[in-house]
Design a protein around this motif. Structure first.
Motif, PDB file in Angstrom:
ATOM      1  N   THR A 317       3.031 -13.986 -12.621  1.00  0.00           N
ATOM      2  CA  THR A 317       2.760 -12.531 -12.488  1.00  0.00           C
ATOM      3  C   THR A 317       1.770 -12.243 -11.444  1.00  0.00           C
ATOM      4  O   THR A 317       2.166 -10.896 -10.561  1.00  0.00           O
ATOM      5  N   ASP A 320       3.675 -12.088  -8.385  1.00  0.00           N
ATOM      6  CA  ASP A 320       4.701 -10.790  -8.055  1.00  0.00           C
ATOM      7  C   ASP A 320       4.147  -9.598  -7.927  1.00  0.00           C
ATOM      8  O   ASP A 320       4.799  -8.781  -7.438  1.00  0.00           O
ATOM      9  N   TYR A 321       3.008  -9.318  -8.776  1.00  0.00           N
ATOM     10  CA  TYR A 321       2.316  -8.009  -8.395  1.00  0.00           C
ATOM     11  C   TYR A 321       1.046  -8.253  -7.967  1.00  0.00           C
ATOM     12  O   TYR A 321      -0.012  -8.705  -8.587  1.00  0.00           O
ATOM     13  N   TYR A 364      -1.553  -2.465 -11.061  1.00  0.00           N
ATOM     14  CA  TYR A 364      -0.130  -2.809 -11.425  1.00  0.00           C
ATOM     15  C   TYR A 364       0.771  -1.892 -10.587  1.00  0.00           C
ATOM     16  O   TYR A 364       1.867  -2.365 -10.388  1.00  0.00           O
ATOM     17  N   SER A 367       1.271  -2.276  -7.112  1.00  0.00           N
ATOM     18  CA  SER A 367       2.203  -3.629  -6.784  1.00  0.00           C
ATOM     19  C   SER A 367       3.552  -3.113  -7.016  1.00  0.00           C
ATOM     20  O   SER A 367       4.433  -3.547  -6.340  1.00  0.00           O
ATOM     21  N   VAL A 368       3.789  -2.393  -8.221  1.00  0.00           N
ATOM     22  CA  VAL A 368       5.319  -2.209  -8.510  1.00  0.00           C
ATOM     23  C   VAL A 368       5.763  -1.229  -7.174  1.00  0.00           C
ATOM     24  O   VAL A 368       7.037  -1.314  -6.567  1.00  0.00           O
ATOM     25  N   ASN A 371       6.618  -3.311  -4.178  1.00  0.00           N
ATOM     26  CA  ASN A 371       7.697  -4.307  -4.444  1.00  0.00           C
ATOM     27  C   ASN A 371       8.882  -3.482  -4.227  1.00  0.00           C
ATOM     28  O   ASN A 371       9.823  -3.866  -3.680  1.00  0.00           O
TER      29      ASN A 371
END
Length: 391
Positions: A317, A320-321, A364, A367-368, A371
């Motif tokens: 995780t 990814d974030y 978070y 990060s989304v 992405n």
């Protein structure tokens, strides 16, 4: 995956709540449940920080963290630690402190609360150093660039984080420690001594683990260079076997260094967990002064933090974030300031928990968004040549 990672936490929750219901009835059941939620909300940022360290360790040490480490977290910090604090501050034996905790809960609560200035100073400075070393380090990925870029430049000055932490300690000692609500009176000397102890603990444990980690990386790089050199020389099979044996020897050395590095990282993790648990233990007295209800409720919460840490590691995780670690460290910085402020002022645990949740939630979401932006840019880059070739 979910059941495998959180299975023990679910089992402990069921057993713990059932035990609370049998021993203390519906009231005890409710208290243990509330304490569990309190611990999870206060320590979510702890899980993110732990995951950042735990992913550097091998599977063996991850298991140690989940088994032996949880015993330290539940029984050590949530049950034994408050008793030891009472024994030291009240100058009594541990047996007398346990007897006090069982038979005179009000006085026990008073003694633990009176020790809060020292606990808050130690934990506050330790956590502040974690935040400062993170924020003053040059990083490729920056969350709040307008803040992190200039701070990274300041961090090039050696020992700058130590200077900032000492200044913060002096400010706390000369302001909030001069007239303390917990225990009353002037606690300047106590806060200074405890804060310096927290700083020294961070430098020793963090420095040793960092040394072994750097040494491990150097040996791995040397091993890779030797292997590449042997391949470039085109050595024959016999020499290759010898080289392989040397690599095996080096590999054993690396494994040994990894073990040492992992051991000190494990100690570092436990000290971090201890620092995070201070506010939870003190805050729990607002709900109950029964040490067994407290240990059970906070212990259930600690189990979920451990499982969440492993979940973050196994799912990758943090890769990814990418801003999650930033958010967790900002939450640590906020918690450090809050801990120092609680030397004098009462700050509701709900506020402490919400600050951490908001910061991690914001990181978070950032990060989304990042992405999605990168995915859209990648699709656009792939689509553009197709249109050109079509023309």
């Amino acid at each position: 995956m979910l059941l495998k990672t959180f299975g023990w936490s679910f089992a402990v929750t069921v057993i713990g709540l059932a035990l609370a219901g049998v021993l203390w009835g519906w009231k005890g059941l409710a208290i243990v449940g509330i304490l569990s939620i309190l611990e999870i909300s206060l320590s979510f940022d702890n899980a993110v920080i732990n995951a950042g360290i735990l992913r550097k360790m091998n599977a063996f040490w991850q298991k140690i963290f989940l088994t032996f480490g949880i015993l330290i977290a539940v029984f050590g910090m949530r049950l034994v630690f408050p008793v030891i604090i009472v024994a030291i501050t009240a100058k009594m034996s541990p047996v007398e402190a346990v007897n006090l905790a069982i038979n005179d809960k009000d006085r026990y609560e008073h003694l633990v609360t009176a020790a809060h200035p020292a606990i808050a100073a130690f934990g506050g400075i330790f956590l502040l150093m974690i935040f400062l070393d993170f924020i003053f380090e040059e990083r490729d990925i920056k969350w709040l660039g307008w803040l992190e870029k200039p701070l990274a430049k300041l961090g090039k000055l050696e020992t700058f984080s130590i200077v900032v932490a000492l200044v913060a300690l002096l400010i706390a000692a000369t302001t909030v420690a001069t007239d303390v609500a917990h225990g009353g009176g002037d606690k300047t000397a106590t806060v200074l001594l405890a804060g310096v102890a927290g700083l020294v603990t961070y430098l020793i444990v963090g420095g040793i683990s960092g040394y072994f980690e750097d040494k491990l990386e150097e040996d791995e790089e040397d091993d890779e260079d030797e292997t590449a050199g042997a391949e470039d020389r085109g050595e024959d099979g016999g020499e290759a076997k010898g080289s392989s044996g040397a690599r095996g020897s080096t590999g054993a050395s690396v494994a040994g260094l990894a073990g040492k590095a992992a051991f000190f990282m494990f100690l570092y993790l436990e000290v971090i967990d201890a620092s995070f648990s201070f506010d939870g233990v003190i805050g729990a007295f607002a709900i109950t002064n029964d040490i067994f209800e407290m240990a059970l409720g906070l212990g259930i919460g600690a189990m979920y933090i451990r499982s969440l840490t492993v979940f973050l590691v196994r799912r990758g995780t943090l890769d990814d974030y990418v801003y999650l670690e930033h958010g967790a460290h900002y939450a640590i910085g906020a918690l450090a300031v809050i801990l120092l402020a609680t030397i004098k002022y009462e700050i509701n645990e709900v506020i402490t928990g919400l600050v951490g949740i908001v910061l991690i939630g914001a990181s978070y979401w950032s990060s989304v968004v990042r992405n999605r932006r990168e995915a859209a840019a990648g699709e656009g880059a792939e689509a553009k040549p197709e249109v050109t070739s079509g023309v």
